[in-house]
Design a protein around this motif. Structure first.
Motif, PDB file in Angstrom:
ATOM      1  N   VAL A  94       0.845  -1.194   0.000  1.00  0.00           N
ATOM      2  CA  VAL A  94       0.000   0.000   0.000  1.00  0.00           C
ATOM      3  C   VAL A  94       0.877   1.239   0.000  1.00  0.00           C
ATOM      4  O   VAL A  94       1.730   1.412   0.867  1.00  0.00           O
ATOM      5  CB  VAL A  94      -0.942   0.012   1.228  1.00  0.00           C
ATOM      6  N   ASP A  95       0.668   2.113  -0.980  1.00  0.00           N
ATOM      7  CA  ASP A  95       1.459   3.336  -1.083  1.00  0.00           C
ATOM      8  C   ASP A  95       0.971   4.404  -0.113  1.00  0.00           C
ATOM      9  O   ASP A  95       1.768   5.107   0.514  1.00  0.00           O
ATOM     10  CB  ASP A  95       1.386   3.871  -2.506  1.00  0.00           C
ATOM     11  N   LYS A  96      -0.357   4.535   0.032  1.00  0.00           N
ATOM     12  CA  LYS A  96      -0.926   5.595   0.861  1.00  0.00           C
ATOM     13  C   LYS A  96      -2.230   5.086   1.459  1.00  0.00           C
ATOM     14  O   LYS A  96      -3.002   4.388   0.788  1.00  0.00           O
ATOM     15  CB  LYS A  96      -1.180   6.844   0.015  1.00  0.00           C
ATOM     16  N   ALA A  97      -2.473   5.425   2.718  1.00  0.00           N
ATOM     17  CA  ALA A  97      -3.669   4.938   3.402  1.00  0.00           C
ATOM     18  C   ALA A  97      -4.369   6.065   4.141  1.00  0.00           C
ATOM     19  O   ALA A  97      -3.744   7.041   4.573  1.00  0.00           O
ATOM     20  CB  ALA A  97      -3.305   3.832   4.398  1.00  0.00           C
ATOM     21  N   ASP A  98      -5.666   5.917   4.292  1.00  0.00           N
ATOM     22  CA  ASP A  98      -6.425   6.712   5.244  1.00  0.00           C
ATOM     23  C   ASP A  98      -6.211   6.069   6.612  1.00  0.00           C
ATOM     24  O   ASP A  98      -6.438   4.868   6.779  1.00  0.00           O
ATOM     25  CB  ASP A  98      -7.911   6.715   4.875  1.00  0.00           C
ATOM     26  N   VAL A  99      -5.769   6.855   7.575  1.00  0.00           N
ATOM     27  CA  VAL A  99      -5.375   6.335   8.883  1.00  0.00           C
ATOM     28  C   VAL A  99      -6.429   6.710   9.923  1.00  0.00           C
ATOM     29  O   VAL A  99      -6.831   7.880  10.018  1.00  0.00           O
ATOM     30  CB  VAL A  99      -4.000   6.882   9.298  1.00  0.00           C
ATOM     31  N   VAL A 100      -6.857   5.712  10.695  1.00  0.00           N
ATOM     32  CA  VAL A 100      -7.814   5.922  11.786  1.00  0.00           C
ATOM     33  C   VAL A 100      -7.151   5.465  13.076  1.00  0.00           C
ATOM     34  O   VAL A 100      -6.670   4.335  13.170  1.00  0.00           O
ATOM     35  CB  VAL A 100      -9.108   5.120  11.557  1.00  0.00           C
ATOM     36  N   ALA A 101      -7.131   6.335  14.085  1.00  0.00           N
ATOM     37  CA  ALA A 101      -6.447   6.017  15.334  1.00  0.00           C
ATOM     38  C   ALA A 101      -7.349   6.339  16.518  1.00  0.00           C
ATOM     39  O   ALA A 101      -8.065   7.344  16.522  1.00  0.00           O
ATOM     40  CB  ALA A 101      -5.142   6.794  15.449  1.00  0.00           C
ATOM     41  N   VAL A 102      -7.267   5.480  17.530  1.00  0.00           N
ATOM     42  CA  VAL A 102      -8.088   5.611  18.731  1.00  0.00           C
ATOM     43  C   VAL A 102      -7.208   5.963  19.928  1.00  0.00           C
ATOM     44  O   VAL A 102      -6.123   5.405  20.108  1.00  0.00           O
ATOM     45  CB  VAL A 102      -8.848   4.293  19.008  1.00  0.00           C
ATOM     46  N   SER A 103      -7.673   6.895  20.758  1.00  0.00           N
ATOM     47  CA  SER A 103      -7.112   7.187  22.068  1.00  0.00           C
ATOM     48  C   SER A 103      -5.614   7.490  21.975  1.00  0.00           C
ATOM     49  O   SER A 103      -5.202   8.349  21.195  1.00  0.00           O
ATOM     50  CB  SER A 103      -7.419   6.035  23.024  1.00  0.00           C
ATOM     51  N   MET A 104      -4.772   6.774  22.753  1.00  0.00           N
ATOM     52  CA  MET A 104      -3.347   7.079  22.781  1.00  0.00           C
ATOM     53  C   MET A 104      -2.713   6.997  21.394  1.00  0.00           C
ATOM     54  O   MET A 104      -1.750   7.728  21.101  1.00  0.00           O
ATOM     55  CB  MET A 104      -2.613   6.136  23.731  1.00  0.00           C
ATOM     56  N   SER A 105      -3.238   6.155  20.529  1.00  0.00           N
ATOM     57  CA  SER A 105      -2.647   6.011  19.198  1.00  0.00           C
ATOM     58  C   SER A 105      -2.890   7.221  18.316  1.00  0.00           C
ATOM     59  O   SER A 105      -2.352   7.298  17.203  1.00  0.00           O
ATOM     60  CB  SER A 105      -3.150   4.737  18.521  1.00  0.00           C
ATOM     61  N   GLY A 106      -3.659   8.182  18.803  1.00  0.00           N
ATOM     62  CA  GLY A 106      -3.715   9.456  18.108  1.00  0.00           C
ATOM     63  C   GLY A 106      -2.333  10.085  17.999  1.00  0.00           C
ATOM     64  O   GLY A 106      -2.029  10.764  17.018  1.00  0.00           O
ATOM     65  N   GLY A 107      -1.466   9.835  18.996  1.00  0.00           N
ATOM     66  CA  GLY A 107      -0.093  10.328  18.920  1.00  0.00           C
ATOM     67  C   GLY A 107       0.685   9.671  17.801  1.00  0.00           C
ATOM     68  O   GLY A 107       1.486  10.319  17.114  1.00  0.00           O
ATOM     69  N   THR A 108       0.447   8.377  17.587  1.00  0.00           N
ATOM     70  CA  THR A 108       1.088   7.672  16.475  1.00  0.00           C
ATOM     71  C   THR A 108       0.600   8.227  15.146  1.00  0.00           C
ATOM     72  O   THR A 108       1.389   8.446  14.210  1.00  0.00           O
ATOM     73  CB  THR A 108       0.783   6.168  16.573  1.00  0.00           C
ATOM     74  N   ALA A 109      -0.712   8.475  15.052  1.00  0.00           N
ATOM     75  CA  ALA A 109      -1.272   9.027  13.817  1.00  0.00           C
ATOM     76  C   ALA A 109      -0.722  10.421  13.541  1.00  0.00           C
ATOM     77  O   ALA A 109      -0.463  10.782  12.378  1.00  0.00           O
ATOM     78  CB  ALA A 109      -2.790   9.061  13.914  1.00  0.00           C
ATOM     79  N   LEU A 110      -0.530  11.212  14.589  1.00  0.00           N
ATOM     80  CA  LEU A 110       0.035  12.549  14.402  1.00  0.00           C
ATOM     81  C   LEU A 110       1.445  12.458  13.824  1.00  0.00           C
ATOM     82  O   LEU A 110       1.796  13.216  12.902  1.00  0.00           O
ATOM     83  CB  LEU A 110       0.061  13.287  15.736  1.00  0.00           C
TER      84      LEU A 110
END
Length: 274
Positions: A94-110
């Motif tokens: 996968v070259d590019k994805a829409d990312v969905v993150a919950v709770s603490m993993s919002g930091g990972t998504a950021l």
């Protein structure tokens, strides 16, 4: 029958499972601290795949079947979890994805959105926070850690924690079955409940929420006892053009009664990134 696979990524093993057609836009689901991919329920993943998304759920380090570290001594940082997400996308093609993150993993998504922007089509933050000073504290009861040599005690501890977070939308049989499956899969469940809070929180190199340039959606329950609604409002206010959907009566996380709203909102949001 499971379609889970173990992938070698960044010198660790990550267990992942995909749903839908790989030719469809990819959706990478990252759950919160200590939660394996099972917390993205199979039925929910199927609903997203049926709406034309190639869904990827996975066990982060120290959850599920992925690489585990000694309890209280993880040798990784949040930026490593973000790098794992990028490496997993590479591995599944996968070259590019829409990312969905919950709770603490919002930091990972950021971190993904700021330090790996070419790999992120859009971001969705569910029940998460900017972490700014002055935001309201949790209003949940405190639970003492269980005896990890007693599986029944561990099960009860996690089930009661889910109940406290659910704010009225609590399905005890479903929660208990989830926890039992989680316990059965985990390499080390004590590490799962400990190590994400003990890792290094290093954050992104390239700015903060105000510097995100992809479409951003925020979903937050107005009854969240762990991260009250002002945490979600803070993300909306910090990110240019971010959109906030307030889910009336929802607690922390994504309860089943809100799945339809979540799926509709996510499909609409990710169309903006095409």
């Amino acid at each position: 029958m499971t379609t889970e696979k173990l992938y070698e990524v960044n010198n660790v093993e990550l267990c992942a499972e995909t749903f839908g057609d790989p030719a469809d836009p990819a959706l990478l689901l990252i759950h919160g601290a200590g939660a394996s991919m099972l917390w993205w329920e199979r039925e929910l993943c199927g609903k997203l795949a049926a709406r034309g998304r190639f869904v990827i759920r996975y066990d982060q380090r120290d959850t599920g079947r992925s690489t585990s570290y000694p309890v209280g001594a993880p040798t990784y940082a949040m930026s490593d979890l973000a790098a794992d997400a990028v490496g997993l996308l590479d591995t599944v093609g996968v070259d590019k994805a829409d990312v969905v993150a919950v709770s603490m993993s919002g930091g990972t998504a950021l971190i993904l959105g700021l330090d790996h922007p070419s790999r992120v089509a859009s971001l969705t933050f569910v029940s998460t926070t900017t972490g700014d000073d002055g935001l309201p504290p949790p209003s949940m009861p405190h639970f003492d850690s269980p005896d990890f040599t007693d599986p029944a005690a561990v099960e009860e501890y996690v089930v009661r924690s889910i109940e406290a977070e659910a704010a009225g939308h609590f399905d005890e049989p479903a929660a208990r079955e989830l926890v039992r499956q989680d316990l059965a899969r985990a390499r080390d469940y004590e590490a799962s409940l400990t190590n994400h809070f003990a890792m290094t929180f290093d954050g992104p190199r390239n700015g903060g929420f105000a510097d995100l340039r992809m479409p951003v959606l925020v979903l937050h329950g107005d009854a969240d006892p762990l991260l009250p609604l002002p945490h979600g409002e803070a993300i909306r206010d910090a990110v240019p053009d971010a959109r906030l959907i307030v889910l009336a009566g929802m607690g922390h996380g994504l309860s089943e009664p809100y799945w339809s709203t979540f799926v509709d909102a996510l499909v609409e949001h990710t169309e903006r990134s095409r």
